[in-house]
Design a protein around this motif. Structure first.
Motif, PDB file in Angstrom:
ATOM      1  N   SER A 102      -0.448   2.394  -7.963  1.00 39.88           N
ATOM      2  CA  SER A 102       1.384   2.053  -7.960  1.00 39.88           C
ATOM      3  C   SER A 102       1.020   0.509  -7.543  1.00 39.88           C
ATOM      4  N   GLY A 103      -0.240  -0.020  -7.307  1.00 39.70           N
ATOM      5  CA  GLY A 103      -0.173  -1.544  -6.320  1.00 39.70           C
ATOM      6  C   GLY A 103      -0.057  -1.431  -5.313  1.00 39.70           C
ATOM      7  N   CYS A 104      -0.258  -0.191  -4.171  1.00 39.67           N
ATOM      8  CA  CYS A 104       0.666  -0.017  -3.198  1.00 39.67           C
ATOM      9  C   CYS A 104      -1.061  -1.005  -2.185  1.00 39.67           C
ATOM     10  N   LEU A 105      -2.177  -0.813  -2.486  1.00 42.26           N
ATOM     11  CA  LEU A 105      -2.880  -1.274  -1.725  1.00 42.26           C
ATOM     12  C   LEU A 105      -3.336  -2.895  -1.636  1.00 42.26           C
ATOM     13  N   LYS A 106      -3.263  -3.463  -2.613  1.00 42.80           N
ATOM     14  CA  LYS A 106      -2.874  -4.843  -3.209  1.00 42.80           C
ATOM     15  C   LYS A 106      -1.833  -5.884  -2.903  1.00 42.80           C
ATOM     16  N   GLN A 107      -0.747  -4.895  -2.791  1.00 42.46           N
ATOM     17  CA  GLN A 107       0.026  -6.224  -1.883  1.00 42.46           C
ATOM     18  C   GLN A 107       0.289  -6.673  -1.034  1.00 42.46           C
ATOM     19  N   GLN A 108       0.505  -7.723  -1.166  1.00 38.62           N
ATOM     20  CA  GLN A 108      -0.009  -9.017   0.204  1.00 38.62           C
ATOM     21  C   GLN A 108       1.114  -8.676   1.309  1.00 38.62           C
TER      22      GLN A 108
END
Length: 385
Positions: free
Chosen positions: A119-125
């Motif tokens: 979902s992209g949560c781990l790489k969200q800055q």
């Protein structure tokens, strides 16, 4: 000063009653009767019982009732703003524990980690502090099946009503919802401590038990909140949903939390949440929860109410680096049956929803935006009154 002024407002003058997640049993005498948030569904099944006991045709009796309004209120009561089965956990969800825990639990941790990555949560800055979303809904009126063992009767139509909703959320645990369908409105919210709901026909109601998130938010709008709900889940195995092979995760509300939601002769037996995570994409594509309540009637009989909501979730799109589901379909079934009787009633209702806009980190949104109505605030914080 603004907060004090808002707390002094008389938002609603009706008597505050608990927000129940099952039909309200007949607890009061007629002269001292209090409406609960599930009075509508209780009246709906009372009508069904009366229908099955008469010789009138189902179609004629249905035409003589204000069925359309009754259907819509039942739809909004069940599908308008249901809560997730369990409260959010406080411990971090990005840490995988594999030592000294069952393989079903460690597997579930790994699947949730993959879901956060997909979902992209781990790489969200930058962590999103709040969220705003608007959407459209179409709610399809109820179909009810009444069975007395040998005979089965059907009641209802499939006419639908369209509407829209607005959701605001501020982490952790604060949210607000406005939903308008067919000219009727549901307003609900949470300040992180108290969950409440308001409708024009039932007034303002507060939820009993632990504070839990809005189910509409975990249907693909907030992956981190969804992942937190499955932090203590177990992996049951694999199952195909449509064309997709999925891992199935299960998490149950613990007994103590469930007992806090009991009200009078109504006892919550269990509330279970299932998540189906696509093996190919890693995303959540189906969500189902099952809620069972036992009610002791005045005749000392046990009647069971089981509410099941299953939601297909899809059309994921990138919003500021996070994949957000933009379409879905929810089907709810309310099943009523007796412990010793062959009679049962099953009501089915449906909602088709889509997300029109999602915005993270809305400027100016603060805790004051989630202060409950005055009646809720006075009842919760001033119990001596």
């Amino acid at each position: 000063m603004a907060s004090r002024a808002r707390r002094k407002q008389r938002w609603c003058t009706q008597t505050l009653t608990p927000l129940m997640e099952g039909p309200d049993p007949e607890m009061q005498e007629e002269g001292n009767k209090k409406e609960s948030s599930w009075e509508v569904i209780r009246e709906w099944f009372r009508t069904q019982k009366g229908l099955s006991a008469t010789n009138f045709s189902m179609s004629n009796l249905y035409e003589n009732n204000p069925a359309k309004s009754q259907d819509l209120r039942l739809l909004l009561g069940v599908l308008g703003c249901p809560l997730a089965p369990i409260p959010l956990v406080n411990h971090p969800i990005h840490h995988i524990r594999v030592k000294d825990i069952p393989i079903e639990t460690s597997t579930a941790h790994y699947i949730i980690q993959q879901y956060l990555a997909a979902s992209g949560c781990l790489k969200q800055q930058k962590c999103a502090k709040n969220m705003y979303a608007t959407g459209s809904v179409k709610m399809i009126c109820c179909e009810t099946e009444i069975s007395s063992g040998k005979n089965v009767k059907s009641l209802g139509t499939r006419s639908g009503e369209s509407g829209c909703f607005v959701v605001w959320q501020m982490l952790p645990g604060m949210w607000s919802l406005e939903l308008v369908v067919g000219g009727s409105k549901v307003i609900a919210g949470s300040d992180g401590k108290t969950v409440w709901r308001h409708t024009s026909w039932l007034g303002t109601n507060a939820a009993k038990g632990p504070q839990r998130p809005l189910r509409r938010i975990i249907q693909g709008l907030d992956p981190k909140t969804t992942a937190s709900l499955f932090a203590k889940a177990q992996c049951l195995g694999e199952k195909r949903i449509g064309d997709d092979e999925c891992f199935v995760l299960k998490v149950c509300a613990d007994r103590a939390a469930v007992m806090e939601r009991n009200e009078g002769p109504a006892e919550v037996i269990r509330h279970v949440l299932y998540g189906y995570f696509c093996q190919k994409s890693g995303l959540l594509i189906y969500l189902e929860d099952s809620h069972l309540t036992r009610v002791q009637t005045q005749e000392n009989d046990s009647v069971y109410w089981e509410t099941t909501i299953g939601s297909s979730i899809g059309d994921y799109r990138d919003v500021d680096g996070v994949l957000i589901a933009h379409q879905g379909r929810s089907i709810a079934t309310v099943f009523r049956f007796g412990e010793l009787s062959m009679q049962h009633s099953r009501t089915r209702m449906e909602e088709i929803w889509s997300i029109d806009d999602v915005v993270f980190n809305v400027p100016g949104l603060s805790m004051d935006s989630f202060i409950p109505p005055a009646d809720i605030f006075d009842n919760v914080h001033c119990p001596s009154r």
